[in-house]
Design a protein around this motif. Sequence first.
Motif, PDB file in Angstrom:
ATOM      1  N   PRO A   1       0.704  -1.227   0.007  1.00  0.00           N
ATOM      2  CA  PRO A   1       0.018  -0.074  -0.208  1.00  0.00           C
ATOM      3  C   PRO A   1       0.848   1.156  -0.026  1.00  0.00           C
ATOM      4  N   VAL A   2       1.859   1.393   0.455  1.00  0.00           N
ATOM      5  CA  VAL A   2       2.659   2.458   0.833  1.00  0.00           C
ATOM      6  C   VAL A   2       3.512   2.789  -0.497  1.00  0.00           C
ATOM      7  N   ALA A   3       3.736   1.639  -1.084  1.00  0.00           N
ATOM      8  CA  ALA A   3       4.629   1.616  -2.529  1.00  0.00           C
ATOM      9  C   ALA A   3       3.841   2.263  -3.525  1.00  0.00           C
ATOM     10  N   LEU A   4       2.488   2.068  -3.421  1.00  0.00           N
ATOM     11  CA  LEU A   4       1.551   2.373  -4.321  1.00  0.00           C
ATOM     12  C   LEU A   4       1.316   3.693  -4.181  1.00  0.00           C
TER      13      LEU A   4
ATOM     14  N   LEU B   1       4.886  10.189  -6.721  1.00  0.00           N
ATOM     15  CA  LEU B   1       5.986  10.913  -7.368  1.00  0.00           C
ATOM     16  C   LEU B   1       5.594  11.360  -8.733  1.00  0.00           C
ATOM     17  N   MET B   2       4.540  10.598  -9.484  1.00  0.00           N
ATOM     18  CA  MET B   2       4.172  11.000 -10.645  1.00  0.00           C
ATOM     19  C   MET B   2       3.774  12.131 -11.127  1.00  0.00           C
ATOM     20  N   PRO B   3       4.218  12.848 -12.141  1.00  0.00           N
ATOM     21  CA  PRO B   3       3.749  14.343 -12.185  1.00  0.00           C
ATOM     22  C   PRO B   3       2.307  14.321 -12.507  1.00  0.00           C
ATOM     23  N   GLY B   4       2.049  15.409 -11.955  1.00  0.00           N
ATOM     24  CA  GLY B   4       0.393  15.784 -12.274  1.00  0.00           C
ATOM     25  C   GLY B   4      -0.638  15.163 -11.193  1.00  0.00           C
TER      26      GLY B   4
ATOM     27  N   GLU C   1     -10.436  14.110 -15.145  1.00  0.00           N
ATOM     28  CA  GLU C   1     -11.024  12.832 -15.090  1.00  0.00           C
ATOM     29  C   GLU C   1     -11.461  12.393 -13.733  1.00  0.00           C
ATOM     30  N   PHE C   2     -11.221  13.053 -12.700  1.00  0.00           N
ATOM     31  CA  PHE C   2     -11.840  12.833 -11.461  1.00  0.00           C
ATOM     32  C   PHE C   2     -12.462  13.963 -10.828  1.00  0.00           C
ATOM     33  N   GLY C   3     -13.276  14.653 -11.848  1.00  0.00           N
ATOM     34  CA  GLY C   3     -14.192  15.901 -11.555  1.00  0.00           C
ATOM     35  C   GLY C   3     -13.662  16.876 -10.939  1.00  0.00           C
ATOM     36  N   GLY C   4     -12.413  17.399 -11.338  1.00  0.00           N
ATOM     37  CA  GLY C   4     -11.747  18.389 -10.658  1.00  0.00           C
ATOM     38  C   GLY C   4     -11.002  17.942  -9.600  1.00  0.00           C
ATOM     39  N   GLN C   5     -10.999  17.036  -8.887  1.00  0.00           N
ATOM     40  CA  GLN C   5     -10.273  16.304  -7.551  1.00  0.00           C
ATOM     41  C   GLN C   5      -8.852  16.106  -7.996  1.00  0.00           C
ATOM     42  N   VAL C   6      -8.081  16.215  -6.993  1.00  0.00           N
ATOM     43  CA  VAL C   6      -6.639  15.719  -7.085  1.00  0.00           C
ATOM     44  C   VAL C   6      -6.719  14.206  -7.189  1.00  0.00           C
ATOM     45  N   PRO C   7      -6.049  13.536  -8.084  1.00  0.00           N
ATOM     46  CA  PRO C   7      -6.033  12.040  -8.189  1.00  0.00           C
ATOM     47  C   PRO C   7      -5.467  11.431  -7.115  1.00  0.00           C
ATOM     48  N   LEU C   8      -4.278  11.932  -6.554  1.00  0.00           N
ATOM     49  CA  LEU C   8      -3.916  11.335  -5.263  1.00  0.00           C
ATOM     50  C   LEU C   8      -4.643  11.154  -4.313  1.00  0.00           C
TER      51      LEU C   8
END
Length: 247
Positions: free
Chosen positions: A29-32, A38-41, A48-55
């Motif tokens: 889970p922590v690695a995911l 650390l991926m850009p954006g 794609e997530f309705g204006g929410q932050v994907p993370l």
Amino acid sequence: MTMLSRLTAVEAKLFLRDPAAPVTVLGIPVALLLVFGLMPGMNQPSDEFGGQVPLSAFIAPMSVAILLGMLALTLFPAVMAAHREKGVLRRLSASPVPPSRLLVAQLLVNLAAALVVVLVIVAGGHLALGVALPANAGGFVLVLVLGTLALFGVGLLIAALAPTARTAGGVGSAVFFPMLALGGVWVPKEDLPPVLQGLADVLPLGATLNALRETWTGGSPQPLQLAALAVFALVCAVVAARVFRWS
């Protein structure tokens, strides 16, 4: 020290001595969260997530759901089946210590491990990666409790029926991985075919994930998700109690 606390301490030591269990429970889970974080954006609002932050809207809840699924559906049933296979439960049944104490001890160890990793994901993700804290904290805790009860209910049913650790691990994996695909874990619920979107809110892993997503971004879990988790928790626990074999 009570007998339950002694058993819990022993089970905790066995859990920590097995290098695969802590590494799997904490590492995956922590690695995911770390890799996606650390991926850009990933920490920027996304259409794609309705204006929410994907993370925060998907990756962090997914990490929590996968953690609970791994513990409840694969590790917990395998350990309980191993105790049955090795005759530990049968020997306890002939002693003054009820075998049910070992079951409770195992549940306590797994729940403690889950709590630690959830705190690492929530607090550590917030401090290290800027993951937003769950906006609906009360709803988040409610879903976390219901999701844990539902998933461990399924795991308890597997443990009740599997005669060996190998069988329990195989059955647990056979339940866990389809739930990943159908519950909106591998692919967000919104991208699933319409007929599967409803299923994603009913299966225990999917209902947990999607309800966590709602609460993490400030929304409320859907009644269908909460009802599904409550039903799975109750039904699986009742059936498991009737069919559980100590030897």
